[in-house]
Enzyme design. Structure first.
Site, short mmCIF file in Angstrom:
data_model
loop_
_atom_site.label_atom_id
_atom_site.label_comp_id
_atom_site.label_asym_id
_atom_site.label_seq_id
_atom_site.Cartn_x
_atom_site.Cartn_y
_atom_site.Cartn_z
N ASP A 154 0.73 -1.07 0.09
CA ASP A 154 -0.04 -0.09 0.08
C ASP A 154 1.07 1.03 -0.02
O ASP A 154 1.97 1.42 0.61
CB ASP A 154 -1.05 0.01 1.11
CG ASP A 154 -2.30 0.37 1.13
OD1 ASP A 154 -2.36 1.45 0.56
OD2 ASP A 154 -3.16 -0.57 1.51
N GLU A 180 -6.62 3.84 -5.66
CA GLU A 180 -7.76 4.03 -4.89
C GLU A 180 -8.39 5.12 -5.41
O GLU A 180 -8.13 6.34 -5.59
CB GLU A 180 -7.68 4.31 -3.58
CG GLU A 180 -8.94 4.05 -2.57
CD GLU A 180 -9.18 4.64 -1.31
OE1 GLU A 180 -10.12 4.12 -0.54
OE2 GLU A 180 -8.24 5.36 -0.77
N ASP A 207 -3.26 4.68 -2.26
CA ASP A 207 -4.40 5.00 -1.43
C ASP A 207 -4.76 6.38 -1.91
O ASP A 207 -3.89 7.57 -2.31
CB ASP A 207 -3.64 5.09 0.21
CG ASP A 207 -4.45 5.41 1.15
OD1 ASP A 207 -5.56 4.82 1.11
OD2 ASP A 207 -4.40 6.56 1.89
N HIS A 219 -11.06 -3.53 3.58
CA HIS A 219 -10.90 -3.00 4.91
C HIS A 219 -11.66 -1.70 5.29
O HIS A 219 -11.52 -1.58 6.39
CB HIS A 219 -9.36 -2.89 5.32
CG HIS A 219 -8.69 -1.63 4.46
ND1 HIS A 219 -8.76 -1.43 3.06
CD2 HIS A 219 -8.40 -0.56 4.89
CE1 HIS A 219 -8.26 -0.55 2.68
NE2 HIS A 219 -7.88 0.31 3.84
N ASP A 220 -12.27 -0.95 4.24
CA ASP A 220 -12.90 0.17 4.50
C ASP A 220 -14.55 -0.02 4.52
O ASP A 220 -15.22 1.01 4.79
CB ASP A 220 -12.76 1.11 3.60
CG ASP A 220 -11.26 1.85 3.68
OD1 ASP A 220 -10.84 1.72 4.73
OD2 ASP A 220 -10.76 2.11 2.58
#
Ligand code: TEU
Length: 564
Positions: free
Chosen positions: A102, A258, A204, A333-334
């Site tokens: 990430d 993202e 990200d 994970h969000d």
């Protein structure tokens, strides 16, 4: 088959996302660690997946569980050491697994030496690494922050009588990408990891990196929805091109951005191969489907329509028909767990809906992404008490709500379905205490359904388990390139219960039927040669799925036919 001339490992691979805090604890502190991932490498390989996306493991004070980085070239103490990391990478290479990390470079931690310097005085050489607004210019124009209790992205710092920008928490100051030295620092750290042998980055909130540094007042039309504004910085594409030229083009690596705020009409600007920017990105249209508008993905609507779910995927598939490449995911994970959100996690429908969703992801065009635990159908934990939550997003919004005199019960009711912690509970390995995740007290509670059959050990032993179905489906995707590259055609678009489509190329043709319904369905499909359909896989033992001249599906049944 236009795509086949352009084959790539990152198009054909299945991605397995690991949230390291929650995967496997070996050090006995109740937190998953890198040695835990090493211990489970054979398991990961047994899934048949190809690429691991690892959530951040860099040094971090953990305000946002690793998304606040204080040293981009070191490992978080709780998770292990650089030697552990190197061993992990080696173990993965041995097993032909690719490792994607990430890259969190819209912001750093406020404990990063760059920021510690930057805030010292106005003429510090690191001052321009971040966005500062001197107080003598007055209050800075409103910017909204995701994780700020006052939802204010400007934090006043008395030391230099100035405000700094943080689109996320106040411990996550935004880096100033307009400063070429900052960009070089970032390219250098990317090279550091690529030179170690890492195979790519998930970038990200990459759409937020470019900002109009005059910070004008937000135009009226944004009307509280800041994302489109944040995501459309004037230099975004020139930064991405530069990053590609300086770093990415020198390695055989994959990038997935993202794509917060990327709309379909601008999609190819990011991933058209000729533009040399990114390989793919995550769009948010599906994540928006059951959310209230303008609420930054946090407030859930109870109902969503399958026709809209289909439309979203059909639209996005068509964008990448000739150029670029898509990614496809149902959770990460969000966001809450896929089976609880898009399927049905009650005991009667859990197995079929989890496997139906596996069938969906593994028969669509675009690279499929699974979050650890999805392969065994892990479900939302639905915490009742605010004390059980660990996520800064939930905790700070709870405080905001309390300050505004909101209703805590309503808040929790929403969070049980929408909160990010649902996806972050520990991996359920077996029926031993704490699901085999840790011998200590876990950093976040474990879902009790590990004692039932939502655990790896039980599912490895059961040939019809969600896990074994997942492995069979992954193997099928691997066997037929048609499922990766073939054309996608939606059938019966108005059907609110069944999602039906074909995947076709010059070699093969498949018909995929997915029930999103709790009742049995019989239906007729126009244009399908019913007589020439051979059943390849089904997630349900219900006999006779073809029922002349119709198809018949059990609740949440998924079937894949090969058409000949
Ligand atoms: O997420 C960015 C982002 O858009 C999320 O804040 C999302 O809207 C929210 O989680 C929905 O509830 C990335 C990371 O994936 C997230 O984990 C980090 O917290 C965030 O950036 C800050 O780095």
């Amino acid at each position: 088959m236009a795509k086949k001339s352009n084959q790539n490992w990152w198009k054909e691979g299945v991605v397995y996302q690991i949230y390291p805090r929650s995967f496997q604890d070996t050090s006995g502190n109740g937190i998953g660690d890198i040695r835990g991932i090493i211990r489970r490498l054979d398991y990961i390989q047994s899934l048949g997946v190809d690429i691991v996306w690892l959530n951040p493991v860099y040094k971090s004070p953990n305000d946002d569980h690793g998304y606040d980085i204080s040293d981009y070239r070191d490992i978080m103490e709780e998770l292990g050491t650089m030697a552990d990391f190197d061993e992990l990478l080696e173990g993965m290479k041995k097993r032909n697994l690719k490792l994607v990390m990430d890259l969190v470079v819209n912001h750093s931690s406020d404990e990063h030496p760059w920021f510690i310097e930057s805030r010292k005085c106005r003429d510090n050489p690191y001052r321009e690494y971040y966005h500062w607004w001197p107080a003598e210019k007055g209050t800075p124009p409103k910017r909204w922050s995701f994780f700020d209790v006052e939802e204010n992205a400007w934090n006043y710092d008395g030391q230099t009588d100035a405000y700094y920008l943080h689109c996320f928490s106040e411990k996550q100051p935004d880096l100033n990408w307009e400063n070429p030295t900052v960009r070089q620092e970032i390219y250098d750290l990317m090279k550091f990891w690529f030179d170690k042998g890492v195979d790519g980055f998930r970038l990200d909130v990459i759409t937020f990196i470019s900002k109009d540094t005059d910070f004008p007042e937000l135009p009226e039309e944004y009307n509280g929805d800041f994302i489109p504004f944040y995501a459309n910085g004037p230099n975004l594409h020139s930064h991405l091109k530069e990053m590609n030229q300086e770093v990415l083009s020198h390695y055989d690596v994959m990038t997935v951005g993202e794509g917060t705020g990327i709309h379909i009409d601008r999609a190819l600007d990011f991933v058209d191969e000729d533009r040399k920017e990114l390989n793919m990105f995550f769009h948010f249209d599906l994540m928006d489907l059951d959310r209230e508008k303008g609420q930054m993905f946090t407030m859930r609507k109870e109902k969503w329509k399958l026709t809209e779910f289909k439309q979203i995927h059909t639209k996005w598939d068509s964008v990448f028909e000739q150029k670029g490449w898509g990614s496809i995911y149902l959770n990460n994970h969000d966001f809450p767990r896929a089976v609880s959100r898009w399927g049905n996690d009650s005991e009667s429908y859990w197995h079929n809906s989890a496997t139906m969703l596996h069938t969906f992801l593994l028969t669509m065009r675009g690279t499929p992404y699974f979050l650890n635990g999805e392969e065994i159908g892990m479900t939302n934990i639905k915490f009742e008490n605010i004390e059980d939550y660990r996520d800064i997003n939930t905790l700070n919004r709870f405080e905001t709500m309390s300050n505004e005199g909101g209703d805590p019960q309503e808040f929790i009711k929403n969070e049980k379905h929408a909160g990010r912690d649902n996806a972050r509970t520990p991996m359920q390995w077996d029926t031993s205490p704490n699901a085999g995740f840790t011998h200590a007290t876990p950093w976040i509670k474990i879902n009790e359904n590990y004692k039932r059959d939502v655990n790896v050990q039980a599912q490895e032993l059961d040939k019809d388990s969600v896990l074994n179905y997942f492995k069979r489906m992954v193997a099928i995707r691997k066997q037929y390139g048609t499922l990766v590259y073939g054309d996608y055609t939606l059938l019966d678009p108005e059907n609110e219960e069944i999602y039906a489509y074909t995947r076709t190329d010059s070699e093969n043709s498949f018909l995929i039927l997915l029930s999103f319904s709790t009742t049995e369905n019989q239906f007729l499909l126009e244009g399908v040669d019913f007589e020439h359909a051979r059943l390849l896989i089904s997630n349900d033992s219900a006999p006779g799925v073809k029922k002349d001249p119709r198809f018949k599906l059990a609740p949440y049944q998924a079937v894949v036919y090969q058409l000949y």
